[in-house]
Scaffold this active site. Structure first.
Site, PDB file in Angstrom:
ATOM      1  CE  LYS A  53      -0.570  -7.045  -6.339  1.00  0.00           C
ATOM      2  NZ  LYS A  53       0.820  -7.179  -5.857  1.00  0.00           N
ATOM      3  CD  GLN A  97       3.144  -4.905  -3.990  1.00  0.00           C
ATOM      4  OE1 GLN A  97       2.083  -5.512  -3.864  1.00  0.00           O
ATOM      5  NE2 GLN A  97       3.777  -4.838  -5.153  1.00  0.00           N
ATOM      6  CG  ASP A 120       2.791 -12.598  -4.378  1.00  0.00           C
ATOM      7  OD1 ASP A 120       2.048 -12.549  -5.376  1.00  0.00           O
ATOM      8  OD2 ASP A 120       3.133 -11.606  -3.725  1.00  0.00           O
TER       9      ASP A 120
END
Ligand code: NDP
Length: 288
Positions: A53, A97, A120
């Site tokens: 990412k 994460q 997200d």
């Protein structure tokens, strides 16, 4: 023989467009989109994802900040860090994460991320908006990246989603449920299957659009696929030392499906492209 949906190529096109937009934002508004990626612990797969990412950010001109924390980081400390990032003007997107180590309450941490930086799409407010939306234009600004990528891949086939029978195998908050909500917002008739579902084969065979996110290699075999269906394989399963396979028996399924995504090279690249897109859109909306 199915047409292979090239997620890598579609994701690259999106990333090229974002690169142009980032350059424009920098030139005209002096804004550089910024993403903070918080990694708690040493999970090797998570490390790989965070590095991918960050690299994708660099290639697009997005500022990225990797924040590695020890596995035993207390929840209070993690939340304080998140609060700091919420206030940080350079950061437009915050990514925690997942999965977090067991001693941390994932739900409690995710709800501390500002909903306006929740690239997200996992904040309860954004998930709630996703659930409330009847139509596509009522969706929240940030929808979860992998599900958003699945929709783009389906649409890349030119097949109209409205009115189709869609089956989603898997009901996680990260993939299965949001992808089902997005398909519903696109006016599909949606069935969600899971580990307690009876007659999975018959249910899958009804699907004009089949999205599989179970994390079980070769769960979906060719005889479970309606001829001509669009098959989106979200699964990433490590088999042996190096090989990655999806949840669909790709070689056999491609003889029956109309369109199918490969693993790797299908959904994975789209997840990253959607994360970059959400970060750029967050920067576009910022006031500074
Ligand atoms: P979870 O383990 O959270 O959820 C899996 C879901 O599949 C559950 O709802 C489970 O049912 C269901 N399931 C498991 N076994 C069966 C079965 N035999 N029949 C029917 N349903 C079953 O996984 P995630 O949703 O997080 O991820 C799914 C897969 O997608 C994984 O392989 C993951 O690595 C991959 N992934 C890929 C991404 C990408 O970018 N390419 C991003 C995110 C995930 P139940 O609820 O009853 O337990």
């Amino acid at each position: 023989m199915a047409t292979i949906i090239d997620g890598k190529q579609i994701a690259q096109q999106i990333r090229d467009g974002l690169k142009t937009e980032v350059a424009r934002l920098q030139k005209e508004r002096k804004i550089t989109p910024g993403l903070a990626a918080v990694l708690v612990g040493e999970n090797p797969a998570s490390k790989v994802y965070v590095n991918m990412k960050a690299k994708a950010c660099d290639e697009t001109g997005i500022y990225s900040q990797k924040i590695p924390l020890p596995a035993d980081t207390p929840q209070k400390k993690l939340i304080e860090l998140v609060h700091g990032l919420n206030q940080d003007q350079k950061i437009h997107g915050i990514l925690i994460q997942l999965p977090l180590p067991d001693h941390l309450d994932q739900h409690a941490v995710l709800q501390e991320v500002s909903p306006h930086k929740d690239v997200d799409g996992f904040h309860p407010m954004n998930l709630g908006k996703l659930l409330s939306a009847k139509f596509w234009d009522e969706l929240p600004a940030f929808v979860p990246c992998t599900p958003a990528g699945c929709i783009q891949l389906i649409e890349s086939t030119g097949i109209e989603i409205e009115g189709k029978n869609a089956v989603v195998v898997g009901r996680s908050v990260i993939v299965g449920k949001p992808v089902a909500m997005l398909l519903l917002a696109k006016q599909a008739t949606v069935t969600i299957a899971h580990s307690r579902t009876k007659n999975l084969k018959e249910i899958c065979r009804q699907a004009d659009i089949l999205v599989v996110a179970a994390g079980r290699p070769k769960l979906v075999t060719a005889d479970m696929i309606k001829p001509g269906a669009v098959v989106i394989d979200v699964g990433v399963n490590r088999v042996g030392e190096k090989q990655l396979v999806g949840d669909v028996d790709f070689e056999a399924a491609k003889e029956v499906a109309g369109f199918i995504t490969p693993v790797p090279g299908g959904v994975g690249p789209m997840t990253i492209a959607m994360l970059l897109r959400n970060t750029v859109e967050s920067a576009q909306c910022s006031v500074s």
